[in-house]
Design an enzyme around this catalytic site. Sequence first.
Site, PDB file in Angstrom:
ATOM      1  N   GLY A  71       0.769  -1.285  -0.038  1.00 47.23           N
ATOM      2  CA  GLY A  71      -0.009   0.149  -0.101  1.00 47.23           C
ATOM      3  C   GLY A  71       0.806   1.360   0.187  1.00 47.23           C
ATOM      4  O   GLY A  71       0.474   2.100  -0.667  1.00 47.23           O
ATOM      5  N   ASN A 150      -7.527   4.717   9.316  1.00 44.97           N
ATOM      6  CA  ASN A 150      -6.983   3.360   9.809  1.00 44.97           C
ATOM      7  C   ASN A 150      -6.931   3.322  11.329  1.00 44.97           C
ATOM      8  O   ASN A 150      -7.336   2.246  12.140  1.00 44.97           O
ATOM      9  CB  ASN A 150      -5.580   3.118   9.313  1.00 44.97           C
ATOM     10  CG  ASN A 150      -4.513   4.151   9.503  1.00 44.97           C
ATOM     11  OD1 ASN A 150      -4.733   5.336   9.019  1.00 44.97           O
ATOM     12  ND2 ASN A 150      -3.560   4.219  10.239  1.00 44.97           N
ATOM     13  N   HIS A 200      -2.458  -7.493   2.532  1.00 47.68           N
ATOM     14  CA  HIS A 200      -2.440  -7.838   3.585  1.00 47.68           C
ATOM     15  C   HIS A 200      -3.305  -7.426   4.677  1.00 47.68           C
ATOM     16  O   HIS A 200      -3.712  -7.885   5.719  1.00 47.68           O
ATOM     17  CB  HIS A 200      -1.151  -7.773   4.346  1.00 47.68           C
ATOM     18  CG  HIS A 200      -0.495  -6.500   5.050  1.00 47.68           C
ATOM     19  ND1 HIS A 200      -0.443  -6.157   6.144  1.00 47.68           N
ATOM     20  CD2 HIS A 200      -0.112  -5.314   4.338  1.00 47.68           C
ATOM     21  CE1 HIS A 200      -0.274  -4.674   6.362  1.00 47.68           C
ATOM     22  NE2 HIS A 200       0.210  -4.363   5.194  1.00 47.68           N
ATOM     23  N   THR A 236      10.286  -7.964 -11.270  1.00 50.81           N
ATOM     24  CA  THR A 236       9.518  -9.148 -11.424  1.00 50.81           C
ATOM     25  C   THR A 236       8.364  -9.187 -10.593  1.00 50.81           C
ATOM     26  O   THR A 236       8.757  -8.877  -9.260  1.00 50.81           O
ATOM     27  CB  THR A 236      10.719 -10.157 -11.300  1.00 50.81           C
ATOM     28  OG1 THR A 236      11.753  -9.980 -12.463  1.00 50.81           O
ATOM     29  CG2 THR A 236       9.838 -11.596 -11.586  1.00 50.81           C
ATOM     30  N   CYS A 324       1.884   1.421  13.008  1.00 49.05           N
ATOM     31  CA  CYS A 324       3.408   2.439  12.500  1.00 49.05           C
ATOM     32  C   CYS A 324       3.509   3.357  13.828  1.00 49.05           C
ATOM     33  O   CYS A 324       4.760   3.522  14.202  1.00 49.05           O
ATOM     34  CB  CYS A 324       3.090   3.131  11.259  1.00 49.05           C
ATOM     35  SG  CYS A 324       2.622   1.898  10.077  1.00 49.05           S
TER      36      CYS A 324
END
Length: 385
Positions: A71, A150, A200, A236, A324
Amino acid sequence: MKTIYFDNNATTKVAEEVLEEIRPYFSELYGNPSSMHTFGGQVGIKIREARENVAALLKCLPDEIIFTGCGTESDNTAIMGTLNAKPQRRKIITSRVEHPAVLTVCRELESHGYTVIEIGVDSSGRLDFDALENQVDDETAIVSIMWANNETGVVFPVERIAELCKNRDVVFHTDAVQAVGKLAINLKDSAIDLLSLSGHKLHAPKGIGVLYVRKGTRLTPFVLGGHQEGGRRAGTENVPGIIGLGKAAELAMRNFDEENNRVKYLRDKLEREILKSCPDCRINGDTENRLPNTSNISFEYIEGEAILLMLDKFGICASSGSACTSGSLEPSHVLRAMGVPFTAAHGSIRFSLSRYNTEEEVDFAIEKIPPIVNRLRELSPFVEK
Ligand code: PLP
């Protein structure tokens, strides 16, 4: 001891169906989707399927989906990619309550000479729309406002903001990391230009994100290198992550309303019973416009961290702010922006549920929380005895 996980805004359990789906892509099907051979090509087909599933969840076109690393990368790409595509515009508008994935980027850009406007919120965490309306002008390169917060779960009027930006020819990005899977999203009928999500948070593995880019939106690639993702994001592909996110999107669409209503019922029960049995508690955030899974409660006179430690003894996981910011004893920037008094901000706990929670778990928490709060208040120097 059984774990009772009420910290789903921090991260979620990978769904069993997702695990089963991705296992072969670590072992026998490890090809590179960019390879010419059939072995790699079959992986490419699965990636296409995953892109279609994510597009179905967001109701957009598969080509409008760019897979990213998380994100945070999606948020960074949306902002940096827009600024680089519109170098003549030097103003960024965001809100004071964004996740650091947006706020830190904006503040860093401010130190490089960009004008950054952080729109405030009221005491219920509602965005000051009038202030936003006054700021969006022809200097503005991008408005980046989250869909749902959040920490409090407060939902912002993103469709209204998108219309405002569209009418003023300004790009609108929304960080929908907490909204996807919890709120119905229909980008086909929306003026949103850019949207971030993270695997997630919706039962896919960590390390996979998406940036939705509306067809026709100008965006300079942020991660440079190979031609993956149509030249829009090099590197990738995280094949198991992408395939897992595709499966998670499919699961999220299954019984969407029913599952979210059940989660809301559990959240409401938990919240109601806590408020009933613990005096001097308050809910932080607008209870009318809120995610169905999130409850942010302030327990006056005690420290959130102390509550968390005691909950942990019973296997109950919650959070005292965003993942966080926990670890620091600074009150959360979101609660500070809402003007939550210092003592209440310090005693705040976020409970965030998912479809894997049960009523027995909620009942267990309802039984354990009041004695914990009483015990801590007995020890608190702030409570008169
Ligand atoms: N935006 C919001 C609103 C979040 O809650 C989070 C994670 O907590 C992020 C962005 C960052 O997502 P990621 O962990 O995938 O980088």
